[in-house]
Design a protein around this motif. Structure first.
Motif, PDB file in Angstrom:
ATOM      1  N   PRO A   1      45.565  62.879  31.158  1.00  0.00           N
ATOM      2  CA  PRO A   1      44.508  63.130  32.153  1.00  0.00           C
ATOM      3  C   PRO A   1      44.628  64.804  32.409  1.00  0.00           C
ATOM      4  CG  PRO A   1      45.631  61.457  32.954  1.00  0.00           C
ATOM      5  CD  PRO A   1      46.410  61.791  31.656  1.00  0.00           C
ATOM      6  N   GLU A   2      45.717  65.368  32.537  1.00  0.00           N
ATOM      7  CA  GLU A   2      45.855  66.724  32.693  1.00  0.00           C
ATOM      8  C   GLU A   2      45.100  67.562  31.717  1.00  0.00           C
ATOM      9  OE1 GLU A   2      48.491  64.713  32.583  1.00  0.00           O
ATOM     10  OE2 GLU A   2      48.828  64.540  34.839  1.00  0.00           O
ATOM     11  N   ASN A   3      45.236  67.206  30.301  1.00  0.00           N
ATOM     12  CA  ASN A   3      44.578  67.972  29.151  1.00  0.00           C
ATOM     13  C   ASN A   3      43.093  67.944  29.243  1.00  0.00           C
ATOM     14  OD1 ASN A   3      46.945  69.003  28.169  1.00  0.00           O
ATOM     15  ND2 ASN A   3      47.430  67.388  26.517  1.00  0.00           N
ATOM     16  N   LEU A   4      42.719  66.483  29.695  1.00  0.00           N
ATOM     17  CA  LEU A   4      41.305  66.130  29.826  1.00  0.00           C
ATOM     18  C   LEU A   4      40.491  67.048  30.942  1.00  0.00           C
ATOM     19  CD1 LEU A   4      41.211  62.296  29.373  1.00  0.00           C
ATOM     20  CD2 LEU A   4      39.980  64.001  27.824  1.00  0.00           C
ATOM     21  N   ASP A   5      41.360  67.223  32.219  1.00  0.00           N
ATOM     22  CA  ASP A   5      41.030  68.030  33.212  1.00  0.00           C
ATOM     23  C   ASP A   5      40.668  69.489  32.733  1.00  0.00           C
ATOM     24  OD1 ASP A   5      40.431  68.513  36.176  1.00  0.00           O
ATOM     25  OD2 ASP A   5      42.372  69.801  35.841  1.00  0.00           O
ATOM     26  N   GLN A   6      41.666  70.076  32.013  1.00  0.00           N
ATOM     27  CA  GLN A   6      41.489  71.544  31.610  1.00  0.00           C
ATOM     28  C   GLN A   6      40.315  71.674  30.616  1.00  0.00           C
ATOM     29  OE1 GLN A   6      45.242  73.121  30.359  1.00  0.00           O
ATOM     30  NE2 GLN A   6      46.320  72.228  31.843  1.00  0.00           N
ATOM     31  N   PHE A   7      40.270  70.541  29.587  1.00  0.00           N
ATOM     32  CA  PHE A   7      39.295  70.726  28.656  1.00  0.00           C
ATOM     33  C   PHE A   7      37.916  70.615  29.398  1.00  0.00           C
ATOM     34  CE2 PHE A   7      36.494  68.412  25.484  1.00  0.00           C
ATOM     35  CZ  PHE A   7      36.523  69.534  24.474  1.00  0.00           C
ATOM     36  N   LEU A   8      37.770  69.574  30.261  1.00  0.00           N
ATOM     37  CA  LEU A   8      36.497  69.258  30.930  1.00  0.00           C
ATOM     38  C   LEU A   8      35.957  70.351  31.469  1.00  0.00           C
ATOM     39  CD1 LEU A   8      36.851  65.499  31.695  1.00  0.00           C
ATOM     40  CD2 LEU A   8      35.232  66.567  30.035  1.00  0.00           C
ATOM     41  N   GLU A   9      36.928  71.135  32.464  1.00  0.00           N
ATOM     42  CA  GLU A   9      36.393  72.252  33.128  1.00  0.00           C
ATOM     43  C   GLU A   9      35.836  73.459  32.215  1.00  0.00           C
ATOM     44  OE1 GLU A   9      38.567  75.422  36.375  1.00  0.00           O
ATOM     45  OE2 GLU A   9      40.065  74.229  34.957  1.00  0.00           O
ATOM     46  N   ASN A  10      36.460  73.720  31.059  1.00  0.00           N
ATOM     47  CA  ASN A  10      35.941  74.888  30.350  1.00  0.00           C
ATOM     48  C   ASN A  10      36.357  74.411  28.512  1.00  0.00           C
ATOM     49  OD1 ASN A  10      35.232  77.085  28.901  1.00  0.00           O
ATOM     50  ND2 ASN A  10      36.301  78.528  30.292  1.00  0.00           N
TER      51      ASN A  10
ATOM     52  N   LYS B   1      32.546  71.997  36.636  1.00  0.00           N
ATOM     53  CA  LYS B   1      33.208  73.043  37.633  1.00  0.00           C
ATOM     54  C   LYS B   1      34.080  72.337  38.761  1.00  0.00           C
ATOM     55  CE  LYS B   1      31.682  75.902  34.720  1.00  0.00           C
ATOM     56  NZ  LYS B   1      32.593  76.164  33.479  1.00  0.00           N
ATOM     57  N   LYS B   2      33.528  71.348  39.371  1.00  0.00           N
ATOM     58  CA  LYS B   2      34.080  70.844  40.452  1.00  0.00           C
ATOM     59  C   LYS B   2      35.187  69.726  39.873  1.00  0.00           C
ATOM     60  CE  LYS B   2      30.149  70.352  43.267  1.00  0.00           C
ATOM     61  NZ  LYS B   2      29.174  69.567  44.117  1.00  0.00           N
ATOM     62  N   PRO B   3      36.493  70.074  40.570  1.00  0.00           N
ATOM     63  CA  PRO B   3      37.885  69.336  40.239  1.00  0.00           C
ATOM     64  C   PRO B   3      37.610  67.896  40.630  1.00  0.00           C
ATOM     65  CG  PRO B   3      38.225  71.071  41.654  1.00  0.00           C
ATOM     66  CD  PRO B   3      36.984  71.072  41.425  1.00  0.00           C
ATOM     67  N   GLU B   4      36.679  67.458  41.796  1.00  0.00           N
ATOM     68  CA  GLU B   4      36.552  66.080  41.978  1.00  0.00           C
ATOM     69  C   GLU B   4      35.779  65.296  41.022  1.00  0.00           C
ATOM     70  OE1 GLU B   4      35.680  68.739  44.035  1.00  0.00           O
ATOM     71  OE2 GLU B   4      37.164  68.599  45.456  1.00  0.00           O
ATOM     72  N   ASP B   5      34.827  65.944  40.541  1.00  0.00           N
ATOM     73  CA  ASP B   5      33.957  65.490  39.547  1.00  0.00           C
ATOM     74  C   ASP B   5      34.886  65.188  38.017  1.00  0.00           C
ATOM     75  OD1 ASP B   5      31.688  65.471  40.747  1.00  0.00           O
ATOM     76  OD2 ASP B   5      30.902  67.278  40.090  1.00  0.00           O
ATOM     77  N   ARG B   6      35.673  66.123  37.891  1.00  0.00           N
ATOM     78  CA  ARG B   6      36.392  65.759  36.679  1.00  0.00           C
ATOM     79  C   ARG B   6      37.494  64.660  36.930  1.00  0.00           C
ATOM     80  NH1 ARG B   6      36.980  71.479  37.205  1.00  0.00           N
ATOM     81  NH2 ARG B   6      38.862  71.294  37.680  1.00  0.00           N
TER      82      ARG B   6
END
Length: 170
Positions: free
Chosen positions: A128-137, A153-158
């Motif tokens: 989940p952490e890697n997906l979060d970073q990837f989906l952010e940018n 861009k929104k952490p809640e959306d990710r």
């Protein structure tokens, strides 16, 4: 003769305006330095601050907290930005690989999809952490990736999206 009077009145008004502006600048000089220099207006008041508390308040909740309180329904809506290139069915690749069972899957292993190799260089699993970073940018996380998406861009959306994708393998 009337035109001359109108032109004279206009010039006279302009002269009065310029002289008024000059007088106002002389009377109300601010220094032009926006708070700097000898003619600066205002005072600096120093207050004690708790930098750690200010930083925490500015950053907001952690990703783990967001993921724990994620809304799967909102994640399904957020997936609308992904469905042009990704499918949710097992083995159904499109422009991008299938996202079925993607959470905690080994990176670059979706059968039948030709990966760029950039992802394997930065992560081993889609935690989940890697997906979060990837989906952010995506381009910032994995330079050279074929994914052209600009990111969420929104952490809640990710967090909502990752929680939704995590339900697909049930």
């Amino acid at each position: 003769m009337t035109m001359t009077k109108v032109l004279g009145a206009g010039c006279g008004a302009l002269l009065v305006f310029l002289l008024g502006n000059f007088a106002a600048e002389m009377l109300y000089e601010t220094g032009g330095g926006h708070g700097e220099g000898e003619h600066a207006a205002g005072y600096v008041i120093e207050v004690a601050s708790n930098d750690a508390a200010a930083t925490d308040a500015a950053e907001g909740p952690s990703f783990a907290e967001l993921l724990a309180s994620a809304d799967v329904g909102k994640g399904a809506k957020a997936f609308g930005k992904c469905k042009a290139c990704h499918k949710l069915e097992d083995g159904a690749n499109s422009t991008g690989p299938s996202l079925y069972d993607v959470v905690n899957r080994t990176v670059g292993t979706e059968e039948g999809f030709a990966y760029s190799g950039a992802l394997v260089a930065v992560a081993q699993t889609w935690s989940p952490e890697n997906l979060d970073q990837f989906l952010e940018n995506p381009k910032g996380f994995a330079p050279g990736t074929k994914m052209s998406f600009s990111g969420l861009k929104k952490p809640e959306d990710r967090a909502n999206l990752i929680a939704y994708l995590d339900t697909l393998d049930d």
